[in-house]
Write an enzyme that holds these catalytic residues in place. Structure first.
Site, PDB file in Angstrom:
ATOM      1  N   GLU A  57       0.807  -1.223   0.000  1.00  0.00           N
ATOM      2  CA  GLU A  57       0.000   0.000   0.000  1.00  0.00           C
ATOM      3  C   GLU A  57       0.840   1.274   0.000  1.00  0.00           C
ATOM      4  OE1 GLU A  57      -2.553  -3.256   1.888  1.00  0.00           O
ATOM      5  OE2 GLU A  57      -0.461  -2.568   2.072  1.00  0.00           O
ATOM      6  N   PHE A 119     -12.015  -6.446  14.099  1.00  0.00           N
ATOM      7  CA  PHE A 119     -10.951  -7.006  13.264  1.00  0.00           C
ATOM      8  C   PHE A 119     -10.544  -6.017  12.184  1.00  0.00           C
ATOM      9  CE2 PHE A 119      -9.741  -9.537   9.459  1.00  0.00           C
ATOM     10  CZ  PHE A 119      -8.543 -10.054   9.957  1.00  0.00           C
ATOM     11  N   GLN A 120      -9.261  -5.794  12.072  1.00  0.00           N
ATOM     12  CA  GLN A 120      -8.662  -4.870  11.107  1.00  0.00           C
ATOM     13  C   GLN A 120      -9.240  -3.458  11.216  1.00  0.00           C
ATOM     14  OE1 GLN A 120      -8.570  -6.622   7.114  1.00  0.00           O
ATOM     15  NE2 GLN A 120      -6.562  -7.493   7.574  1.00  0.00           N
ATOM     16  N   LYS A 169     -17.713   0.251   6.146  1.00  0.00           N
ATOM     17  CA  LYS A 169     -18.122  -0.832   5.254  1.00  0.00           C
ATOM     18  C   LYS A 169     -19.617  -0.790   4.939  1.00  0.00           C
ATOM     19  CE  LYS A 169     -18.030  -5.891   4.748  1.00  0.00           C
ATOM     20  NZ  LYS A 169     -17.595  -7.173   5.362  1.00  0.00           N
ATOM     21  N   MET A 472      24.398   7.478   2.758  1.00  0.00           N
ATOM     22  CA  MET A 472      24.280   8.783   3.400  1.00  0.00           C
ATOM     23  C   MET A 472      24.530   8.682   4.901  1.00  0.00           C
ATOM     24  SD  MET A 472      23.867  11.981   3.034  1.00  0.00           S
ATOM     25  CE  MET A 472      23.060  12.322   1.476  1.00  0.00           C
TER      26      MET A 472
END
Length: 541
Positions: A57, A119-120, A169, A472
């Site tokens: 993502e 959940f999630q 949702k 770096m």
């Protein structure tokens, strides 16, 4: 006359897709999940919007930003709830600091479970409030269409930037009336009196123009204005390409890794005209004696930027293109005596810019960039970079005479940005190759996106400067830690085998004379290719 608007009753998922169409969205970057399956199902049923499937993502957001930088339109991202949403945060921060428009659609658990650790579930709204222009959470389908329209308009208005729309949702399955008549609101270009600013510019003996990221869209106006003024021009990293680097009035990039000539001009100037530049700490640290505060004239579209870092002697809040157009019109129609001639007098400063030397006989990164510059000189393409030493060798050695062709992470300095940004740029304009300059460390942040490149046959050419270090940070350890190199020497995969395992062409370079032939082979491939350059590990900027 019938003024009634014809309405349709649609599911929330269908409203999302139809609203995206309304705003001219042609590409969307994302990764599916259970919460947003209904939107993916609606995307499956139509052909106007193409979905680009990434492998992470964060890469979706960086790709959407690359797309936005090339097209000028907002990049659109679609991800699921919980970890899908939280994985977008680094990309959102990057777009926010550099000022590019994104609409990030995140799934969320059903409304009656929000705040109950379902959940999630993740509170993406609170997480992103400080790094977005605006955050929305939609829990009622009747608010969906208007919220999406507002999100697009906010992303594109004023100083552009990312917005997040969090979608519960349940609203994606609920029904509501779809009007389809919401306007795409454009910024009104107001005219501002620029007389006082012009008087100051024309009276100055040692003026300089600084182009920042906010001047990219006004490159034609900037060039025309300085065709009249004949001032020296310097740039921030985000403004590279706004002013043609082949022009005699261009003196380079300012800041800690900038050019001596550019920094010295700022030190000697009696007036600085800043166009869309933020002057972050990587620039201001080079001027500890108040040189930037003498006469600082600031033009910025965001009023919050005025005097935020450097006190402005005079300021203008407005669109750079519109304001500079007004300045040009007034200069051409009224009598202004331009006092400064010093751009012609200070050309010798360019001779004092650092000249790199090969001290070991190994291939040096600056040599790779010089050969790349020769190779792409007459080619019409984009260059992206990851973040690290390679990024700065690129900006120091590559030459750009067109705006928006150099795509890099400025404010956030996000490792893992350049490769997916190259994907977004290629999706935006498939006719032009995209070169991604990467370090071996940065490339491994999102190297899985080779799959995305191959899936869509994208003309992305990845040039990896492999020095076996987080270069770096190693350089900082050399200077700040007396050479105690800790956790900066890294192990790498065989990049050739890695690329070939995805089906991409791959080439390895160990000497300067091998660079051009390898680039010719890479560009001879229609799709993706990787060129790995084994470079001197102890080279410093």
């Amino acid at each position: 006359m019938n003024n009634l608007v014809e309405t349709k009753t649609l599911t929330g998922a269908k409203i999302v897709v139809e609203t995206l169409k309304k705003f001219g969205v042609e590409k969307i970057f994302g990764y599916p999940g259970g919460i947003v399956l209904s939107i993916y199902d609606e995307l499956y049923k139509q052909n106007d919007i193409k979905h680009i499937l990434v492998r992470h993502e964060q890469a979706a957001v960086h790709a959407a930003e690359g797309y936005a930088r090339v097209t000028g339109k907002p990049g659109v991202v679609l991800v699921t709830s919980g970890p899908g949403a939280t994985n977008t945060v680094s990309g959102i921060v990057n777009a926010y600091l550099d000022g590019f428009p994104l609409v990030v659609l995140t799934g969320q658990v059903v409304a009656n479970l929000i705040g109950k650790d379902a959940f999630q579930e993740a509170n993406i709204c609170d997480m992103t409030k400080s790094c977005t222009k605006k955050v929305y959470q939609v829990t009622d389908v009747n608010d969906l269409e208007k919220t999406l329209a507002d999100a697009f308009n906010v992303a594109m208005s004023g100083k552009k930037g990312p917005v997040v729309v969090d979608l519960a949702k349940n609203i994606l399955y609920d029904n509501a009336e779809f009007l389809g008549d919401i306007e795409n609101i454009c910024d009104v270009k107001s005219h501002i009196d620029v007389t006082d600013i012009l008087k100051e510019l024309c009276a100055a003996k040692y003026p300089v123009i600084v182009t920042g990221g906010g001047s990219v869209g006004a490159f034609e106006e900037v060039r025309k204005l300085n065709g009249i003024l004949n001032f020296p021009v310097v740039t921030t990293m985000m403004g590279v390409g706004v002013y043609p680097q082949e022009d005699k009035n261009y003196f380079g990039m300012i800041g800690i890794f900038g050019d001596f000539s550019a920094n010295q001009i700022l030190k000697e100037s009696d007036l600085i005209f800043s166009i869309g530049a933020r002057f972050n700490d990587r620039i201001t640290c080079c001027f500890p004696n108040g040189e930037l505060k003498r006469k600082f004239i600031q033009l910025d579209i965001n009023e919050n930027e005025i005097s935020r870092v450097i006190p402005a002697f005079k300021s203008i809040v407005g669109d750079a293109g519109c304001v500079i157009s007004d300045m040009i019109q007034k200069l051409e129609s009224e009598k202004f005596i331009i006092n400064s001639k010093w751009s012609d007098e200070i050309q010798s400063l360019k001779l004092k810019n650092v000249k790199r030397e090969n001290k070991t006989g190994n291939l040096y990164s600056f040599e790779v960039m010089q050969e790349l510059d020769k190779f792409i000189k007459d080619k019409d393409l984009y260059v992206t970079t990851e973040v690290g030493q390679h990024q700065l060798w690129a900006v120091q050695n590559l030459h750009f005479n067109k705006p928006g062709r150099f795509i890099t992470s400025g404010g956030s300095g996000t490792m893992g940005f350049g490769f997916p940004a190259a994907i977004g740029a290629a999706v935006a304009d498939i006719s032009k190759p995209v070169v991604c300059v990467a370090g071996d460390g940065s490339f491994q942040m999102n190297m899985q996106e080779l799959a995305t490149c191959m899936d869509y046959n994208l003309p992305v050419k990845v040039l990896i400067l492999n020095n076996g270090y987080l270069g770096m940070v190693r350089q900082l350890q050399e200077k700040q830690c007396d050479g105690r190199y800790f956790e900066t020497k890294i192990s790498n995969p065989d990049f050739m085998k890695l690329a070939e395992s995805y089906g991409a062409a791959a080439y390895r370079v160990k000497s300067r004379d091998e660079i051009i032939p390898a680039l010719q082979k890479a560009f001879g491939q229609k799709g993706t290719a990787v060129v790995e350059c084994i470079v001197e590990p102890m080279e410093v900027l």
